[in-house]
Scaffold this motif. Sequence first.
Motif, PDB file in Angstrom:
ATOM      1  N   TYR A  98       1.078   7.772  14.964  1.00 60.88           N
ATOM      2  CA  TYR A  98       2.331   7.664  15.748  1.00 60.88           C
ATOM      3  C   TYR A  98       2.614   8.917  15.985  1.00 60.88           C
ATOM      4  N   ALA A  99       2.530  10.041  16.711  1.00 61.37           N
ATOM      5  CA  ALA A  99       3.464  11.115  16.969  1.00 61.37           C
ATOM      6  C   ALA A  99       3.494  12.201  15.514  1.00 61.37           C
ATOM      7  N   GLY A 100       2.729  12.012  14.495  1.00 63.13           N
ATOM      8  CA  GLY A 100       2.439  12.940  13.557  1.00 63.13           C
ATOM      9  C   GLY A 100       2.790  12.457  12.663  1.00 63.13           C
ATOM     10  N   LYS A 101       3.221  10.328  12.470  1.00 66.25           N
ATOM     11  CA  LYS A 101       3.789  10.029  11.081  1.00 66.25           C
ATOM     12  C   LYS A 101       3.140   8.603  11.453  1.00 66.25           C
ATOM     13  N   LYS A 102       2.982   8.278   9.930  1.00 64.54           N
ATOM     14  CA  LYS A 102       1.962   7.064   9.447  1.00 64.54           C
ATOM     15  C   LYS A 102       2.488   6.111   8.814  1.00 64.54           C
ATOM     16  N   PHE A 103       1.947   5.149   9.436  1.00 64.69           N
ATOM     17  CA  PHE A 103       3.078   3.821   8.841  1.00 64.69           C
ATOM     18  C   PHE A 103       2.071   2.332   8.742  1.00 64.69           C
ATOM     19  N   ILE A 104       2.993   2.111   7.637  1.00 54.79           N
ATOM     20  CA  ILE A 104       2.009   0.673   7.380  1.00 54.79           C
ATOM     21  C   ILE A 104       2.757  -0.502   8.122  1.00 54.79           C
ATOM     22  N   ALA A 137      -2.584   5.066   1.109  1.00 56.05           N
ATOM     23  CA  ALA A 137      -2.509   6.664   0.817  1.00 56.05           C
ATOM     24  C   ALA A 137      -1.849   7.556   1.994  1.00 56.05           C
ATOM     25  N   GLY A 138      -0.791   8.118   1.350  1.00 51.59           N
ATOM     26  CA  GLY A 138      -0.054   9.255   3.093  1.00 51.59           C
ATOM     27  C   GLY A 138       0.595   8.245   3.611  1.00 51.59           C
ATOM     28  N   ILE A 139       1.096   6.814   3.762  1.00 49.22           N
ATOM     29  CA  ILE A 139       2.034   7.025   4.275  1.00 49.22           C
ATOM     30  C   ILE A 139       3.537   6.719   3.939  1.00 49.22           C
ATOM     31  N   ASP A 140       4.233   7.410   5.803  1.00 45.21           N
ATOM     32  CA  ASP A 140       5.442   7.706   5.663  1.00 45.21           C
ATOM     33  C   ASP A 140       6.679   6.891   5.170  1.00 45.21           C
ATOM     34  N   MET A 141       6.237   5.517   6.065  1.00 46.79           N
ATOM     35  CA  MET A 141       6.982   4.574   5.902  1.00 46.79           C
ATOM     36  C   MET A 141       6.423   3.524   5.806  1.00 46.79           C
ATOM     37  N   ALA A 142       7.138   2.221   5.901  1.00 46.64           N
ATOM     38  CA  ALA A 142       6.770   0.622   6.583  1.00 46.64           C
ATOM     39  C   ALA A 142       7.159  -0.066   7.042  1.00 46.64           C
ATOM     40  N   ILE A 143       6.865  -1.184   7.935  1.00 47.50           N
ATOM     41  CA  ILE A 143       8.001  -2.004   8.367  1.00 47.50           C
ATOM     42  C   ILE A 143       7.482  -3.344   8.092  1.00 47.50           C
TER      43      ILE A 143
END
Length: 251
Positions: free
Chosen positions: A15-21, A55-61
């Motif tokens: 989303y918006a250039g970021k990847k999160f789980i 792999a490659g995640i920027d953040m987690a919720i």
Amino acid sequence: MKIRLIRSATILLEYAGKKFIIDPYLAAKHTMPSYTGKSLNPLVELPCEPFQVIAGIDMAIISHLHSDHFDPTAQRLLPTNLLILCQPGDESEIKAVGFQSVVPIIDQITWENIEIIRTACQHGSGEVLQEMGAASGFIFKNENEPTVYWAGDTIWCKAVDNTISQVKPSIIITHSCGAVWGDNIPIVMDAKQTVKVCLAAPTSTIIATHMESLDHTTISRECLRKYAEANGIRVEQLLIPSDGETYHFDC
């Protein structure tokens, strides 16, 4: 924008250039306790290796701390310096298992030009609701992306209805397996309640997840599709992904 269902409630969102789980549940098949005595959990394997999921995640919720939303395998594999967003009150337990950058969302935050708003859930009813405790959903907004409402572990309730009517999200992600607790009390949406979401948001795309992975679920993907079609819900409006399936969306 990409939304990939991994398994159960676990989603990868680009989303918006970021990847999160969201809600990482990475346990191998049949390595976690049963909820009902029917089977060990999870019922199925991940669609890929756990290291490939993260792999490659920027953040987690982490929406809440139930074991099918943040399990010991995820706690072991996620980098301890990864940014984790959570609901207020859960941060101390997440820090206690070694994570260094944990931020509770009271109402909303802006992270990397993405507005993330925490929403209310009703994770059951009556005494079961007290046993389940607090859970949260989240809204994601960015000027270059569709607005996403990840409803979280909730039944259909006034809070969900109000969020849909006020936010008018383009995409709504539901937990639609009809999981029950105690004396068969629903703790997430079933087929009937998922159809209510579709009817309340006729211009939104609904993505039904958290299905066919745990032994306290009551609604299969096939059952949900048949019920939705019988109630006039278009296939294009209600998406029911398989584990590992990815959807692409434009603003």
